[in-house]
Design a protein around this motif. Structure first.
Motif, mmCIF file in Angstrom:
data_model
loop_
_atom_site.group_PDB
_atom_site.id
_atom_site.type_symbol
_atom_site.label_atom_id
_atom_site.label_comp_id
_atom_site.label_asym_id
_atom_site.label_seq_id
_atom_site.Cartn_x
_atom_site.Cartn_y
_atom_site.Cartn_z
ATOM 1 N N PRO A 73 0.799 -1.237 0.000
ATOM 2 C CA PRO A 73 0.000 0.000 0.000
ATOM 3 C C PRO A 73 0.826 1.280 0.000
ATOM 4 O O PRO A 73 0.502 2.232 -0.721
ATOM 5 C CB PRO A 73 -0.837 -0.124 1.268
ATOM 6 N N CYS A 74 1.896 1.309 0.796
ATOM 7 C CA CYS A 74 2.715 2.527 0.861
ATOM 8 C C CYS A 74 3.419 2.780 -0.470
ATOM 9 O O CYS A 74 3.456 3.913 -0.959
ATOM 10 C CB CYS A 74 3.735 2.398 1.990
ATOM 11 N N LYS A 120 0.932 4.138 -2.988
ATOM 12 C CA LYS A 120 0.620 5.555 -2.798
ATOM 13 C C LYS A 120 1.755 6.441 -3.303
ATOM 14 O O LYS A 120 1.513 7.507 -3.878
ATOM 15 C CB LYS A 120 0.347 5.828 -1.318
ATOM 16 N N ALA A 136 1.379 9.184 -6.151
ATOM 17 C CA ALA A 136 1.800 10.568 -5.906
ATOM 18 C C ALA A 136 2.744 11.047 -7.008
ATOM 19 O O ALA A 136 2.617 12.167 -7.512
ATOM 20 C CB ALA A 136 2.482 10.674 -4.537
ATOM 21 N N SER A 157 2.766 6.834 5.626
ATOM 22 C CA SER A 157 1.715 6.504 4.672
ATOM 23 C C SER A 157 0.548 7.481 4.723
ATOM 24 O O SER A 157 0.020 7.888 3.688
ATOM 25 C CB SER A 157 1.208 5.083 4.927
ATOM 26 N N ILE A 180 1.344 10.642 2.911
ATOM 27 C CA ILE A 180 1.312 10.467 1.461
ATOM 28 C C ILE A 180 -0.111 10.654 0.956
ATOM 29 O O ILE A 180 -0.358 11.326 -0.050
ATOM 30 C CB ILE A 180 1.829 9.068 1.055
ATOM 31 N N LEU A 181 -1.065 10.057 1.677
ATOM 32 C CA LEU A 181 -2.468 10.171 1.292
ATOM 33 C C LEU A 181 -2.939 11.622 1.345
ATOM 34 O O LEU A 181 -3.697 12.070 0.476
ATOM 35 C CB LEU A 181 -3.335 9.300 2.200
ATOM 36 N N ILE A 228 -1.658 13.330 -1.709
ATOM 37 C CA ILE A 228 -2.435 12.896 -2.874
ATOM 38 C C ILE A 228 -3.758 13.648 -2.937
ATOM 39 O O ILE A 228 -4.158 14.161 -3.988
ATOM 40 C CB ILE A 228 -2.677 11.371 -2.826
ATOM 41 N N GLN A 229 -4.436 13.716 -1.800
ATOM 42 C CA GLN A 229 -5.729 14.405 -1.756
ATOM 43 C C GLN A 229 -5.573 15.887 -2.099
ATOM 44 O O GLN A 229 -6.373 16.448 -2.860
ATOM 45 C CB GLN A 229 -6.361 14.253 -0.373
ATOM 46 N N THR A 277 -3.261 -3.740 -0.858
ATOM 47 C CA THR A 277 -3.104 -2.640 -1.811
ATOM 48 C C THR A 277 -4.431 -2.322 -2.485
ATOM 49 O O THR A 277 -4.753 -1.160 -2.741
ATOM 50 C CB THR A 277 -2.034 -2.993 -2.857
ATOM 51 N N ALA A 309 -6.322 -0.230 -0.148
ATOM 52 C CA ALA A 309 -5.829 1.151 -0.189
ATOM 53 C C ALA A 309 -6.376 1.863 -1.427
ATOM 54 O O ALA A 309 -6.741 3.042 -1.365
ATOM 55 C CB ALA A 309 -4.301 1.161 -0.195
ATOM 56 N N ILE A 347 -8.743 5.268 -1.644
ATOM 57 C CA ILE A 347 -8.382 6.424 -2.468
ATOM 58 C C ILE A 347 -9.550 6.803 -3.377
ATOM 59 O O ILE A 347 -9.797 7.984 -3.645
ATOM 60 C CB ILE A 347 -7.111 6.120 -3.288
#
Length: 299
Positions: free
Chosen positions: A83-84, A87, A91, A104, A107-108, A111-112, A139, A142, A146
């Protein structure tokens, strides 16, 4: 190798997915229509499945070329990541540079923030994931989270999953039902029938600048028989057959060259059926050394 010999401008049957060589058969047209409608709607996952070699990646590249400046496309080829890592890949595709030691959750957040920024620029973000059947379960979860990112009016990201039939089996699992329920549109790429396969061969030869009679009718029928309509296998066999004809000094590919190509490619075509021994193609190509000037042709 053989381009000048056959008066071709480019290789007609390269294994590298080439959107300029895209053949729009019935299955491809349906898949493109599905993608176009789904992207207009702007909601839900899109799934395109098909056996190995049926043209999923080529279809994807054709789609990317068709999308206008109002779209920002993120394309992830390596789906077998945690998952990390996923992301971080996303990104990067969105234009955000991050170090690998970033937590992690941060990172999200990045992304947002970038998705909101792109939305304010009236950009529609499309994430295309190739070989999606290889994604680990964590994943995929995740990815589902997202997909929840949205404004008050629309989703911030739309996701296209490209995968082999194993993707259908994966999503059919009970623990994958939340993601499976979000697939609003789907299409399947299948092997071509004989009519489509003949048209596929003619289209590629024409785009490459070749003559329509480059393959005899018997050669084309045999190419379909050995490939079972799978575009990748068809490319492998047609390319080898062209090399064999070139080595012989022939200007047209006949049944014999296709048989030699099939004998050399029995692992690829998944059949033990062959008319020539394994050394047939090697012997055929070795003839280039014997043909006067043959060695020069290879240079």
């Amino acid at each position: 190798m053989y381009l000048e010999h056959f008066q071709l401008q480019q290789k007609p049957f390269s294994l590298t997915p080439d959107r300029d060589m895209f053949y729009l058969g019935d299955a491809q047209q349906k898949a493109l229509n599905t993608l176009a409608i789904a992207l207009q709607q702007g909601e839900g996952f899109i799934k395109i499945s098909g056996e190995v070699g049926t043209g999923k990646t080529t279809l994807c590249r054709k789609l990317i070329a068709m999308l206008g400046e109002s779209y920002h496309v993120a394309h992830i080829n390596n789906s077998f990541v945690n998952p990390c890592e996923f992301k971080l890949l996303l990104a990067h595709e969105l234009g955000v540079a991050l170090n690998h030691d970033v937590p992690s959750y941060r990172i999200l957040l990045h992304i947002q923030k970038q998705l909101v920024h792109l939305a304010r620029q009236n950009k529609k973000v499309v994430l295309i994931i190739d070989e999606a059947q290889a994604m680990p379960r964590d994943t995929l979860e995740a990815l589902r989270l997202i997909s929840n990112l949205e404004t008050g009016k629309r989703k911030l990201i739309q996701i296209i999953l490209l995968g082999q039939p194993e993707l259908d089996e994966l999503l059919a699992r009970q623990d994958m039902r939340q993601l499976n329920q979000r697939i609003a549109y789907q299409a399947e790429l299948k092997a071509m029938d004989k009519v489509d396969a003949m048209s596929y061969l003619a289209t590629r030869v024409k785009i490459a600048g070749g003559h329509e009679d480059l393959f005899t009718e018997k050669a084309k029928s045999l190419l379909f028989r050995f490939s079972l309509g799978n575009p990748r296998i068809l490319n492998i066999l047609a390319d080898k057959a062209l090399m064999c004809a070139f080595a012989k000094g022939a200007k047209q590919v006949s049944k014999a060259e296709v048989e030699a190509a099939a004998a050399d490619s029995k692992a690829a075509i998944g059949t033990k059926e062959r008319s020539l021994p394994n050394w047939a193609l090697a012997a055929c190509l070795a003839a280039a050394i014997i043909i006067p000037g043959g060695l020069g042709l290879w240079m």
